[in-house]
Design an enzyme around this catalytic site. Sequence first.
Site, PDB file in Angstrom:
ATOM      1  N   ASN A 184      10.283   7.562   9.676  1.00  0.00           N
ATOM      2  CA  ASN A 184      10.130   8.911  10.238  1.00  0.00           C
ATOM      3  C   ASN A 184      10.143   8.790  11.753  1.00  0.00           C
ATOM      4  OD1 ASN A 184       9.501  10.784   7.813  1.00  0.00           O
ATOM      5  ND2 ASN A 184       8.235   8.951   7.482  1.00  0.00           N
ATOM      6  N   GLU A 185      11.316   8.992  12.309  1.00  0.00           N
ATOM      7  CA  GLU A 185      11.522   8.804  13.738  1.00  0.00           C
ATOM      8  C   GLU A 185      10.956   9.983  14.533  1.00  0.00           C
ATOM      9  OE1 GLU A 185      12.339   5.947  14.278  1.00  0.00           O
ATOM     10  OE2 GLU A 185      14.279   5.291  13.525  1.00  0.00           O
TER      11      GLU A 185
END
Length: 298
Positions: A162-163
């Site tokens: 989850n950037e």
Amino acid sequence: MLIEHTLLPTRLEHVPLAVFAHRQVASCAVAAEVAGLIRARQRQGRTVVLGLATGSTPVSLYAELVRLHREERLSFANVITFNLDEYRGLSADHPRSYGRFMRRHLFDLIDLPETRIHLLDGAVPDAAVDAHCREYEQKIRAAGGIDFQILGIGRNGHIGFNEPGSARASRTRLVALDPLTRQDAAGDFGGEERTPRCAITMGIGTILEARRIVLMAWGWRKAGPVRAAVEGEVTTQAPASFLQDHDQVQFVLDHDAASALTRYRLPWLLGARACQGRTWDQRPIRRVAAPASEIHRP
Ligand code: GLP
């Protein structure tokens, strides 16, 4: 040695921390908690669902769990696992896949039943990705939800894949990888050109549903993202900061990963208690003049 295991300077810190002198000792502490949970469930005749991470950070945790299995008869027969993420394009048996990583470091070395291992399939055809992700979420629910989620943290503050920019409510899905993430992974793939551009990851919403979450971080490279997650605002720009919203989260850090926290950089800001037991020649105090981004190993 456990340096501090406190909620001491809570004015600035929004998650509970345990800071250890060495990652090995920190990993043993996490392994002891996991083992305690597995054994407690065994006594009740129940399964336990673990959410597992990859990367270099959990390697020492998995080594300790393997040791507990071999030397202290810890059985994983009642354990169900779900891995966080997988590179897009890599099947679970690709040499660089997280599936292979897990087999090498844990699954092949313990008595975990094959049918209880759940991995995301990075090689699923494009048209089937969404269904694969929905099915994964459904399997987590069917297993009763994740009891204990292990996390690492990326240098950009990501959890799973989850950037920065990922939404709090995000679920398991296909994502594009941040350039920094690809740069960090390039060594494993023989250069950035060969590094996957996408991945499938559990979402932040998925992760936050775990009953207990332990984020581990080692080394000064993680000091900046750890500080942002612990002391910063909750923001999509620092995905690990969403963990502040969880009431059973703990960050387990080594000394270097904790070194940018105010309690070490500017302890006098936190009052007399934070300075207790420290002397002026100790590392955290000497580092005070350096901004977090410039902290280096001595
Ligand atoms: C990858 C994984 C993350 C992991 C991160 C940190 O991006 N998807 O789950 O936390 O790397 O890796 P390392 O532990 O090697 O620093």
